[in-house]
Scaffold this active site. Structure first.
Site, PDB file in Angstrom:
ATOM      1  NE  ARG A 102      -4.041  -8.121  17.128  1.00  0.00           N
ATOM      2  CZ  ARG A 102      -3.896  -7.978  15.799  1.00  0.00           C
ATOM      3  NH1 ARG A 102      -4.486  -8.814  14.971  1.00  0.00           N
ATOM      4  NH2 ARG A 102      -3.153  -7.010  15.319  1.00  0.00           N
ATOM      5  CG  HIS A 129      -3.478  -1.701  15.580  1.00  0.00           C
ATOM      6  ND1 HIS A 129      -2.513  -2.330  16.342  1.00  0.00           N
ATOM      7  CD2 HIS A 129      -3.512  -2.375  14.393  1.00  0.00           C
ATOM      8  CE1 HIS A 129      -2.010  -3.339  15.654  1.00  0.00           C
ATOM      9  NE2 HIS A 129      -2.586  -3.381  14.486  1.00  0.00           N
ATOM     10  CD  GLN A 132      -0.453  -1.131  10.956  1.00  0.00           C
ATOM     11  OE1 GLN A 132      -0.570  -2.314  11.219  1.00  0.00           O
ATOM     12  NE2 GLN A 132       0.321  -0.684   9.968  1.00  0.00           N
ATOM     13  CG  ASP A 217      -8.787  -1.081   9.194  1.00  0.00           C
ATOM     14  OD1 ASP A 217      -8.381  -2.135   8.671  1.00  0.00           O
ATOM     15  OD2 ASP A 217      -9.092  -0.991  10.403  1.00  0.00           O
ATOM     16  CB  CYS A 257      -3.347  -1.477   9.306  1.00  0.00           C
ATOM     17  SG  CYS A 257      -5.058  -2.072   9.379  1.00  0.00           S
ATOM     18  NE  ARG A 285       2.575  -3.263  13.452  1.00  0.00           N
ATOM     19  CZ  ARG A 285       1.534  -4.055  13.769  1.00  0.00           C
ATOM     20  NH1 ARG A 285       0.652  -4.357  12.838  1.00  0.00           N
ATOM     21  NH2 ARG A 285       1.364  -4.493  15.001  1.00  0.00           N
TER      22      ARG A 285
END
Ligand code: CP
Ligand code: NVA
Length: 300
Positions: A102, A129, A132, A217, A257, A285
């Site tokens: 990340r 991402h 996700q 988001d 998310c 996830r």
């Protein structure tokens, strides 16, 4: 065979992505397999940004698959003291079996992957991402069946999550309408490449009309903290409210998310409503990444 990485959704074929989703759904039903597919395998996790879901889901995934994980914070490793990405990738990939990162710049992840002899997984960059999206797609499949042919509305910042939805529109064959304020559009290259299935509008109600899924988001992602105040102004009018959800299909799902800011990008009563599947998304996830890890580790 060349090492397979998962830096964006485009690294796997539509068939492979669907196989992973279906495997994740199966693994969710029986979380512990007797054969322990990743026994004696180790996942290294390099995180330059905070995380709750991604970190925990990867660590638990490795435990449930019979392997182990190592959390590597840049402040405790030589990476944080200037050891090059190329050298770090070569060294780590001689010891571990799979690596997840990340970080900020997507180019940094690509550089690491180029010098890694083991699969590298994107745990979030400023651009994408993809893990996700595996969970989001699994969640849609579980609640509504295949997403192909559906209309999806993205309301808010055209940043990493939105850009991952653009890739998902291509790979999972759905129509995406993005509603964002001027100056917060996704990358023009991505839009041009997907012009047949992705459109950008300014009016959130127009985007949501007829949508089977509404997603959003935060307005100030990690790395945008200093712009938070100005972003709150620019994004006013882009909050997902019950009224906005009423323009979508009556059976539309809401996704985020997480982490969410109730009262900013989403009203509390939308996040906590029956058609909000954010907790399933968070749980998935784990299942989706188990299926991904199993797939990537079986490649070489
Ligand atoms: N959705 C997500 O990636 O959450 P974390 O930042 O907690 O990992
Ligand atoms: N867009 C958010 C996603 C966090 C999971 C960020 O980059 O901070």
């Amino acid at each position: 065979m060349a090492t397979r990485h998962f830096l964006t959704l485009l690294d796997l074929s539509p068939v492979e992505l669907r196989d992973i989703i279906h495997r994740a759904i199966a693994m969710k039903k029986s979380p512990l397999q007797s054969e322990e597919p990743l026994k004696n395998k180790t996942l290294a996790m390099i995180f330059e940004k905070s995380s709750t879901r991604t970190r925990v889901s990867f660590e638990v995934a490795m435990t449930q698959l019979g392997g182990a994980s190592l959390f590597l914070s840049p402040s405790d490793t030589q990476l944080g003291r200037g050891e090059s990405i190329e050298d770090s990738a070569k060294v780590l990939s001689r010891m571990v079996d799979v690596i997840t990162i990340r970080t900020y710049e997507h180019a940094k992840l690509e550089l690491f992957a180029k010098h890694s002899s083991v699969p590298v997984i994107n745990s979030l960059t400023d651009d994408f991402h993809p893990c996700q999206l595996l969970a989001d797609m699994q969640t849609f499949f579980e609640h509504r069946g295949d997403i192909a042919g559906h209309r999806v509305a993205w309301v808010g910042d055209g940043h990493n999550m939105c850009q991952s939805y653009i890739n998902a529109a291509m790979q999972f064959d759905f129509e995406l309408v993005v509603a964002c304020p001027e100056g917060f559009e996704p990358d023009q290259y991505l839009l041009d490449r997907c012009a047949d299935r992705v459109t950008v509008v300014r009016n959130p109600a127009e985007a949501v009309k007829g949508a089977s899924l509404v997603a959003t988001d935060v307005w100030a992602s990690m790395g945008h903290e200093e712009e938070r105040k100005i972003r709150l102004q620019k994004f006013s009018g882009f909050q997902v409210t019950r009224e906005l959800m009423s323009y979508a299909r009556p059976d539309a799902l809401f996704m985020h998310c997480l982490p969410a800011h109730r009262g900013e990008e989403v009203a509390a009563d939308v996040l906590d409503a029956a058609d909000s599947v954010v907790w399933d998304e968070a749980e998935n996830r784990l299942h989706a990444q188990k299926a991904l890890l199993e797939f990537l580790c079986a490649q070489g």
